[in-house]
Design an enzyme around this catalytic site. Structure first.
Site, PDB file in Angstrom:
ATOM      1  N   GLU A  61      38.596  47.133  40.281  1.00 47.67           N
ATOM      2  CA  GLU A  61      37.129  47.162  40.432  1.00 47.67           C
ATOM      3  C   GLU A  61      36.687  46.116  41.445  1.00 47.67           C
ATOM      4  O   GLU A  61      35.799  46.351  42.274  1.00 47.67           O
ATOM      5  CB  GLU A  61      36.433  46.903  39.081  1.00 47.67           C
ATOM      6  CG  GLU A  61      36.602  47.999  38.036  1.00 47.67           C
ATOM      7  CD  GLU A  61      37.953  47.946  37.314  1.00 47.67           C
ATOM      8  OE1 GLU A  61      38.736  47.003  37.573  1.00 47.67           O
ATOM      9  OE2 GLU A  61      38.233  48.850  36.518  1.00 47.67           O
TER      10      GLU A  61
ATOM     11  N   GLU B 268      48.164  37.396  49.230  1.00 47.85           N
ATOM     12  CA  GLU B 268      48.740  37.897  47.972  1.00 47.85           C
ATOM     13  C   GLU B 268      48.584  39.421  47.909  1.00 47.85           C
ATOM     14  O   GLU B 268      49.533  40.139  47.607  1.00 47.85           O
ATOM     15  CB  GLU B 268      48.028  37.236  46.782  1.00 47.85           C
ATOM     16  CG  GLU B 268      48.567  37.723  45.444  1.00 47.85           C
ATOM     17  CD  GLU B 268      47.902  37.056  44.235  1.00 47.85           C
ATOM     18  OE1 GLU B 268      46.930  36.295  44.421  1.00 47.85           O
ATOM     19  OE2 GLU B 268      48.363  37.308  43.112  1.00 47.85           O
TER      20      GLU B 268
ATOM     21  N   GLN C 190      50.471  29.469  40.690  1.00 46.93           N
ATOM     22  CA  GLN C 190      49.116  29.678  41.207  1.00 46.93           C
ATOM     23  C   GLN C 190      48.072  29.361  40.146  1.00 46.93           C
ATOM     24  O   GLN C 190      47.926  30.119  39.179  1.00 46.93           O
ATOM     25  CB  GLN C 190      48.986  31.157  41.631  1.00 46.93           C
ATOM     26  CG  GLN C 190      47.640  31.561  42.165  1.00 46.93           C
ATOM     27  CD  GLN C 190      47.557  33.057  42.400  1.00 46.93           C
ATOM     28  OE1 GLN C 190      48.247  33.839  41.730  1.00 46.93           O
ATOM     29  NE2 GLN C 190      46.720  33.471  43.326  1.00 46.93           N
ATOM     30  N   GLY C 191      47.335  28.286  40.321  1.00 48.60           N
ATOM     31  CA  GLY C 191      46.304  27.897  39.341  1.00 48.60           C
ATOM     32  C   GLY C 191      44.929  28.369  39.752  1.00 48.60           C
ATOM     33  O   GLY C 191      44.098  27.574  40.213  1.00 48.60           O
ATOM     34  N   TYR C 192      44.697  29.660  39.625  1.00 48.51           N
ATOM     35  CA  TYR C 192      43.388  30.235  39.971  1.00 48.51           C
ATOM     36  C   TYR C 192      42.591  30.571  38.695  1.00 48.51           C
ATOM     37  O   TYR C 192      41.586  29.960  38.410  1.00 48.51           O
ATOM     38  CB  TYR C 192      43.589  31.507  40.809  1.00 48.51           C
ATOM     39  CG  TYR C 192      43.655  31.292  42.307  1.00 48.51           C
ATOM     40  CD1 TYR C 192      44.288  30.188  42.852  1.00 48.51           C
ATOM     41  CD2 TYR C 192      43.091  32.207  43.192  1.00 48.51           C
ATOM     42  CE1 TYR C 192      44.348  29.995  44.234  1.00 48.51           C
ATOM     43  CE2 TYR C 192      43.138  32.033  44.567  1.00 48.51           C
ATOM     44  CZ  TYR C 192      43.762  30.924  45.084  1.00 48.51           C
ATOM     45  OH  TYR C 192      43.805  30.760  46.448  1.00 48.51           O
ATOM     46  N   SER C 193      43.074  31.582  37.924  1.00 50.53           N
ATOM     47  CA  SER C 193      42.284  32.091  36.793  1.00 50.53           C
ATOM     48  C   SER C 193      42.079  31.032  35.716  1.00 50.53           C
ATOM     49  O   SER C 193      42.954  30.202  35.464  1.00 50.53           O
ATOM     50  CB  SER C 193      42.995  33.281  36.146  1.00 50.53           C
ATOM     51  OG  SER C 193      43.331  34.238  37.110  1.00 50.53           O
TER      52      SER C 193
ATOM     53  N   SER D  51      51.354  32.748  36.100  1.00 46.75           N
ATOM     54  CA  SER D  51      52.695  33.350  36.039  1.00 46.75           C
ATOM     55  C   SER D  51      53.759  32.290  36.273  1.00 46.75           C
ATOM     56  O   SER D  51      53.685  31.532  37.246  1.00 46.75           O
ATOM     57  CB  SER D  51      52.852  34.434  37.116  1.00 46.75           C
ATOM     58  OG  SER D  51      51.916  35.451  36.920  1.00 46.75           O
TER      59      SER D  51
HETATM   60  C1  LIG Z   1      50.770  40.398  35.968  1.00 48.95           C
HETATM   61  C2  LIG Z   1      49.679  39.398  36.201  1.00 48.95           C
HETATM   62  C3  LIG Z   1      49.977  38.174  36.801  1.00 48.95           C
HETATM   63  C4  LIG Z   1      48.963  37.214  36.991  1.00 48.95           C
HETATM   64  N1  LIG Z   1      49.311  36.008  37.547  1.00 48.95           N
HETATM   65  C5  LIG Z   1      48.363  35.073  37.757  1.00 48.95           C
HETATM   66  C6  LIG Z   1      48.708  33.793  38.305  1.00 48.95           C
HETATM   67  O1  LIG Z   1      49.883  33.512  38.578  1.00 48.95           O
HETATM   68  N2  LIG Z   1      47.746  32.886  38.507  1.00 48.95           N
HETATM   69  C7  LIG Z   1      46.437  33.157  38.218  1.00 48.95           C
HETATM   70  O2  LIG Z   1      45.593  32.293  38.482  1.00 48.95           O
HETATM   71  N3  LIG Z   1      46.061  34.346  37.651  1.00 48.95           N
HETATM   72  C8  LIG Z   1      47.004  35.300  37.418  1.00 48.95           C
HETATM   73  N4  LIG Z   1      46.658  36.516  36.839  1.00 48.95           N
HETATM   74  C9  LIG Z   1      45.281  36.706  36.377  1.00 48.95           C
HETATM   75  C10 LIG Z   1      44.480  37.715  37.193  1.00 48.95           C
HETATM   76  O3  LIG Z   1      44.194  37.226  38.481  1.00 48.95           O
HETATM   77  C11 LIG Z   1      43.184  38.002  36.389  1.00 48.95           C
HETATM   78  O4  LIG Z   1      43.575  38.625  35.179  1.00 48.95           O
HETATM   79  C12 LIG Z   1      42.237  38.917  37.130  1.00 48.95           C
HETATM   80  O5  LIG Z   1      41.668  38.225  38.225  1.00 48.95           O
HETATM   81  C13 LIG Z   1      41.120  39.457  36.228  1.00 48.95           C
HETATM   82  O6  LIG Z   1      40.444  38.425  35.565  1.00 48.95           O
HETATM   83  P1  LIG Z   1      40.204  38.464  33.973  1.00 48.95           P
HETATM   84  O7  LIG Z   1      41.515  38.759  33.320  1.00 48.95           O
HETATM   85  O8  LIG Z   1      39.462  37.223  33.603  1.00 48.95           O
HETATM   86  O9  LIG Z   1      39.252  39.745  33.707  1.00 48.95           O
HETATM   87  P2  LIG Z   1      37.690  39.808  33.852  1.00 48.95           P
HETATM   88  O10 LIG Z   1      37.262  39.165  35.118  1.00 48.95           O
HETATM   89  O11 LIG Z   1      37.069  39.318  32.586  1.00 48.95           O
HETATM   90  O12 LIG Z   1      37.448  41.362  33.999  1.00 48.95           O
HETATM   91  C14 LIG Z   1      37.445  42.262  32.877  1.00 48.95           C
HETATM   92  C15 LIG Z   1      37.062  43.646  33.393  1.00 48.95           C
HETATM   93  O13 LIG Z   1      35.741  43.632  33.980  1.00 48.95           O
HETATM   94  C16 LIG Z   1      35.792  44.142  35.316  1.00 48.95           C
HETATM   95  N5  LIG Z   1      34.858  43.407  36.187  1.00 48.95           N
HETATM   96  C17 LIG Z   1      34.660  42.064  36.211  1.00 48.95           C
HETATM   97  N6  LIG Z   1      33.740  41.758  37.162  1.00 48.95           N
HETATM   98  C18 LIG Z   1      33.376  42.923  37.758  1.00 48.95           C
HETATM   99  C19 LIG Z   1      32.457  43.251  38.807  1.00 48.95           C
HETATM  100  N7  LIG Z   1      31.751  42.328  39.449  1.00 48.95           N
HETATM  101  N8  LIG Z   1      32.317  44.558  39.148  1.00 48.95           N
HETATM  102  C20 LIG Z   1      33.038  45.520  38.494  1.00 48.95           C
HETATM  103  N9  LIG Z   1      33.911  45.265  37.485  1.00 48.95           N
HETATM  104  C21 LIG Z   1      34.068  43.993  37.125  1.00 48.95           C
HETATM  105  C22 LIG Z   1      37.219  43.876  35.766  1.00 48.95           C
HETATM  106  O14 LIG Z   1      37.592  44.711  36.830  1.00 48.95           O
HETATM  107  C23 LIG Z   1      38.017  44.145  34.494  1.00 48.95           C
HETATM  108  O15 LIG Z   1      38.248  45.518  34.340  1.00 48.95           O
HETATM  109  C24 LIG Z   1      47.628  37.487  36.601  1.00 48.95           C
HETATM  110  C25 LIG Z   1      47.316  38.720  35.990  1.00 48.95           C
HETATM  111  C26 LIG Z   1      48.331  39.667  35.784  1.00 48.95           C
HETATM  112  C27 LIG Z   1      47.969  40.961  35.117  1.00 48.95           C
END
Ligand SMILES: Cc1cc2nc3c(=O)[nH]c(=O)nc-3n(C[C@H](O)[C@H](O)[C@H](O)COP(=O)(O)OP(=O)(O)OC[C@H]3O[C@@H](n4cnc5c(N)ncnc54)[C@H](O)[C@@H]3O)c2cc1C
Length: 403
Positions: free
Chosen positions: A388, A243, A125-128, A160
């Protein structure tokens, strides 16, 4: 017995005799032979040929065409038989497949779905991206049309199992001048090509579940653009609903509460694996766990788990009668994450010092596995969108509150 019940009973009988017929002896319960790769493949193919790796998908795309009730019977019989069902790509079956069925064109469905059901292609999954996680629409990976191809440049992170994947479903920016949600497309492409670099990310545990993936002039066939150009955001959101729904279904309470066994008129009282496990560590007073505070926490947890399972079941039936997956999946994802973390916390409390082992002698393999599971559960409230962010979705899309 109604006609529907009679048909289900016949289906159950068929599954019950089919499983031992197709299961290689080395995989059968009690076997002391290590199953070979060929035996595992035979088990997978037996399921895939009947569409049982994706049982609810339509038959013409390699699915089983089964109803929800038939799937429940299939699952019950596989559990009863006691051999794990063959695994195929989680990303393919749970995320990409359902959106291709909804948004893909006929050619894309024919090209990709059957390969998913047979486990021939592993997806990721190429999202983040490094600057776009919760604010996913802020993504910067670019795809520029060049004849019959798109040229992709940028980077994805936390992907992942990308190092074990063959293909990626990827959100890309195709119109940098449009409003941020309006310039995104949903593109599929092969990772085995020049211009793709996959770097595993080493975690503090020593494991490496994630990768950072870099694209430098990587190529995607234009025929692998799913949905309209710049119309990827709708698909991206729908995939996240699938998902989130699946993540909640796989956590405590997500499974259906104790099902009635075929023909039984009474449902046995639910058991508590947590309480059973705790007996060995806490001791008992008469019939009950010795520690009243932990006894109370476990009882409350089990009640919440039961209610959650019933609510999920009711929602599943409502969704079947209505529009299917909805933003309510955020509620379930949030609650399931909290439940799984709570379960881990309770288990660590009941085990005391026995919960401190990461590896090595002095701890049983189950103790190590549970401690690792507790640590892994912390990621539940991040993956698939943080808690959140789920609260924001619930506020806006479920409760209709203003921004
Ligand atoms: C086990 C695991 C597997 C994963 N697998 C994949 C994958 O296969 N493919 C993929 O693309 N991604 C994957 N991810 C990534 C995951 O989707 C992101 O980590 C997640 O969306 C959060 O983004 P970030 O890490 O950039 O945190 P940030 O967006 O930087 O957030 C940091 C903090 O700020 C808070 N925050 C941010 N914006 C808001 C808001 N508007 N209101 C309130 N709070 C806010 C968040 O809740 C968090 O606590 C995976 C993550 C994990 C832990």
């Amino acid at each position: 017995m109604s006609t529907e019940d009679a048909a289900l009973a016949t289906f159950r009988e068929q599954i019950r005799s089919w499983l031992p017929e197709v299961c290689p002896p080395s995989l059968k319960p009690g076997s002391d032979t290590t199953p070979s790769a060929e035996d595992r493949q035979a088990w997978l193919e037996a399921f895939a040929e009947r569409g049982y790796t994706t049982p609810t998908w339509p038959k013409e795309y390699g699915g089983g065409g089964l109803s929800k009730q038939e799937v429940a019977v299939l699952n019950e019989e596989v559990t009863r038989f006691g051999v794990m069902p063959p695994g195929v790509s989680f990303f393919g079956t749970v995320m990409l497949g359902p959106v291709l069925l909804e948004f893909g064109n006929e050619e894309q469905k024919q090209k990709h779905l059957r390969d998913i059901t047979f486990g021939r292609v592993q997806w990721c999954q190429g999202y983040s991206e490094p600057g776009a996680g919760s604010d996913l629409a802020g993504l910067q990976t670019r795809a520029v049309r060049d004849g019959e191809q798109f040229i992709v440049n940028g980077s994805k992170i936390w992907t992942s199992m990308a190092d074990q994947a063959d293909w990626i479903f990827c959100l890309v920016r195709t119109d940098p001048d449009a409003a941020k949600h309006d310039g995104i497309s949903f593109l599929l492409f092969d990772l085995h090509q020049p211009g793709v670099t996959i770097s595993p990310i080493q975690l503090i545990s020593g494991q490496s579940d994630f990768c950072q993936v870099f694209f430098e002039d990587a190529k995607a066939e234009a025929s692998n653009l799913v949905g309209p150009l710049n119309g990827g955001w709708t698909i991206a959101k729908r995939l996240l609903q699938h998902e989130r729904q699946t993540l909640s279904g796989g956590m405590p309470g997500g499974e259906s509460p104790t099902p009635k066994k075929g023909g039984a008129s009474e449902v046995p009282a639910p058991t508590s694996p947590l309480a059973e496990d705790a007996r060995a560590y806490l001791g008992t007073e008469g019939d009950r766990l010795a520690d009243p505070a932990l006894r109370d926490r476990i009882a409350q947890y089990e009640l919440d788990k039961l209610c959650f399972g019933l609510t999920l079941k009711r929602n599943g039936q409502e969704a079947k009668a209505g529009q299917g997956t909805s933003a309510a999946s955020s509620m379930f994802k949030l609650y399931a994450s909290e439940m799984n973390k709570r379960r881990g916390e309770i288990q660590m409390s009941t085990r005391g010092a026995a919960a401190l082992g990461w590896e090595g002698e002095g701890f049983s393999s189950n103790e190590i596995m549970e401690t690792r599971g507790w640590l892994r559960s912390k990621g539940n409230s991040i993956e698939g969108g943080t808690s959140e962010v789920q609260l924001n979705v619930i506020a806006k899309r479920v409760l209709g509150l203003p921004d």
